[in-house]
Scaffold this active site. Structure first.
Site, PDB file in Angstrom:
ATOM      1  CE  LYS A 172      -3.994   1.846   2.429  1.00 56.36           C
ATOM      2  NZ  LYS A 172      -5.072   2.289   0.980  1.00 56.36           N
TER       3      LYS A 172
HETATM    4  N1  PMP Z   1      -7.928  -1.636  -2.890  1.00 51.50           N
HETATM    5  C1  PMP Z   1      -7.511  -0.442  -2.758  1.00 51.50           C
HETATM    6  C2  PMP Z   1      -6.568   0.317  -3.790  1.00 51.50           C
HETATM    7  C3  PMP Z   1      -7.513   0.477  -1.461  1.00 51.50           C
HETATM    8  O1  PMP Z   1      -6.875   1.605  -1.352  1.00 51.50           O
HETATM    9  C4  PMP Z   1      -8.210  -0.082  -0.517  1.00 51.50           C
HETATM   10  C5  PMP Z   1      -8.129   0.702   0.698  1.00 51.50           C
HETATM   11  N2  PMP Z   1      -7.088   0.617   1.690  1.00 51.50           N
HETATM   12  C6  PMP Z   1      -8.745  -1.365  -0.621  1.00 51.50           C
HETATM   13  C7  PMP Z   1      -8.432  -1.927  -1.803  1.00 51.50           C
HETATM   14  C8  PMP Z   1      -9.514  -1.770   0.526  1.00 51.50           C
HETATM   15  O2  PMP Z   1      -8.298  -2.139   1.541  1.00 51.50           O
HETATM   16  P1  PMP Z   1      -8.994  -2.184   2.842  1.00 51.50           P
HETATM   17  O3  PMP Z   1     -10.284  -3.248   2.868  1.00 51.50           O
HETATM   18  O4  PMP Z   1      -7.817  -3.151   3.684  1.00 51.50           O
HETATM   19  O5  PMP Z   1      -9.203  -0.925   3.527  1.00 51.50           O
END
Ligand code: PMP
Length: 329
Positions: A172
């Site tokens: 991320k």
């Molecule tokens: N994909 C992307 C590109 C994101 O930015 C997010 C948000 N963090 C998610 C998926 C969902 O991830 P999470 O459930 O961990 O927030």
């Protein structure tokens, strides 16, 4: 101007409401002092990784949802980018609990950011410090309150997601969100709430900030990690909850047109939670509103995070009331 008035991006729900403190490299500093130099490595080269975590108000006080899993993903991201973190998962978890407590919030969004800081210039990060900030603030529903019940209208983006050997999707990293920004801006400009990126091969990947799930004939499908998706914590949550509810779920490549003929489509994410999709490229999905499987999963999910259903997986980390344990330096 590059944006039109009706693109829906100028709503006040996005305005940051400052809180008192931000955690910076092991101590609390005032919100206003969490500044970086413009020549920090991160500004030119996008060298940051981050997380987005929610803290919910439960009947027994504020509780952070899946804190350790988020921190673990942050540690994974930092490992991929060779950014060594001088704190353990436990120390970071404690810092985040304390942060919510010192800011006296019941529910909030928590944003840890790890970045390469100031000192040297050049693509190679060299001796630039690795700085860690954690901020939190109050934040409402990402795609809007009514989106959770009514669903949103989305499109397939003309921008593809990150190809596997370009930028690692499992991390991320701030830089990945240049791709997300292109997807989201294009979608909003064209009157959609969100855009869906396809992977390099043309299979469904994910939204600009959400994982995606597709229901057909009672079975849930979601793209595998190899389809350039972020390993979402909410994605994992839904996979577990579907298992508990006895709803079949497969991680499999999803062709674009599967979205058009689906009975239900929904997004998952920390910000978006579980948000139904009611149309894709103006083709109505199922009955054009939240479907029964989406609703069952939402009920289960909100039941746990609101503290009304038992937290059987230990997903909630309570933020104790009272004086902060960690000294405010
Ligand atoms: N994909 C992307 C590109 C994101 O930015 C997010 C948000 N963090 C998610 C998926 C969902 O991830 P999470 O459930 O961990 O927030």
């Amino acid at each position: 101007f590059f944006f039109q008035a009706e693109d829906g991006i100028r709503d006040n729900t996005r305005m940051l409401t400052p809180t008192e403190k931000i955690w910076f490299n092991g101590r609390f500093i005032p919100w206003e002092e969490a500044r970086i130099h413009v020549l920090s490595h991160v500004v030119s080269y996008g060298s940051s990784i981050f997380e987005g975590i929610r803290c919910y108000a439960t009947p027994s006080g504020p509780a952070i949802f899946r804190l350790r899993e988020h921190i673990r993903r942050m540690v994974d991201s930092s490992k991929i980018y060779r950014m060594e973190l001088p704190y353990s998962i436990d120390q970071l978890a404690e810092a985040m609990v304390e942060l919510v407590r010192v800011n006296k919030l019941q529910s909030c969004y928590i944003r840890p950011i790890v970045l390469r800081g100031y000192g040297e210039m050049g693509v190679h990060p060299g001796a630039n410090p690795i700085d860690i900030y954690v901020a939190c603030w109050e934040w409402g529903k990402y795609l809007g309150e009514e989106a959770l019940a009514e669903g949103v209208d989305v499109c397939i983006s003309s921008w593809a997601r990150l190809a596997p050997n370009t930028l690692p999707a499992l991390a991320k990293a701030g830089g990945n969100y240049l791709n997300s920004q292109l997807i989201r801006m294009e979608a909003n400009l064209n009157g959609y709430a969100e855009g869906i990126g396809l992977d390099e091969a043309g299979f469904v990947s994910e939204g600009s900030g959400e994982n995606i799930f597709v229901v057909r004939d009672g079975k849930i499908h979601t793209p595998p990690l190899g389809a350039s998706v972020l390993p979402g914590i909410t994605r994992d949550t839904v996979i577990r909850l579907a298992g508990d509810l006895g709803i079949p779920l497969v991680e499999t490549l999803i062709p674009r047109e599967m979205l058009y003929i689906a009975d239900e489509v929904f997004f998952t994410g920390t910000a978006a939670e579980i948000s139904p999709v009611r149309s894709v490229d103006r083709i109505v999905v199922g009955a054009g509103r939240r479907g029964p499987i989406t609703e069952r999963l939402q009920k289960e999910f909100f039941g746990v995070i609101d503290g009304l259903k038992p937290d059987r997986y230990g997903w909630l980390t309570p933020v104790p009331a009272g004086q902060p344990a960690m000294a405010e330096k």
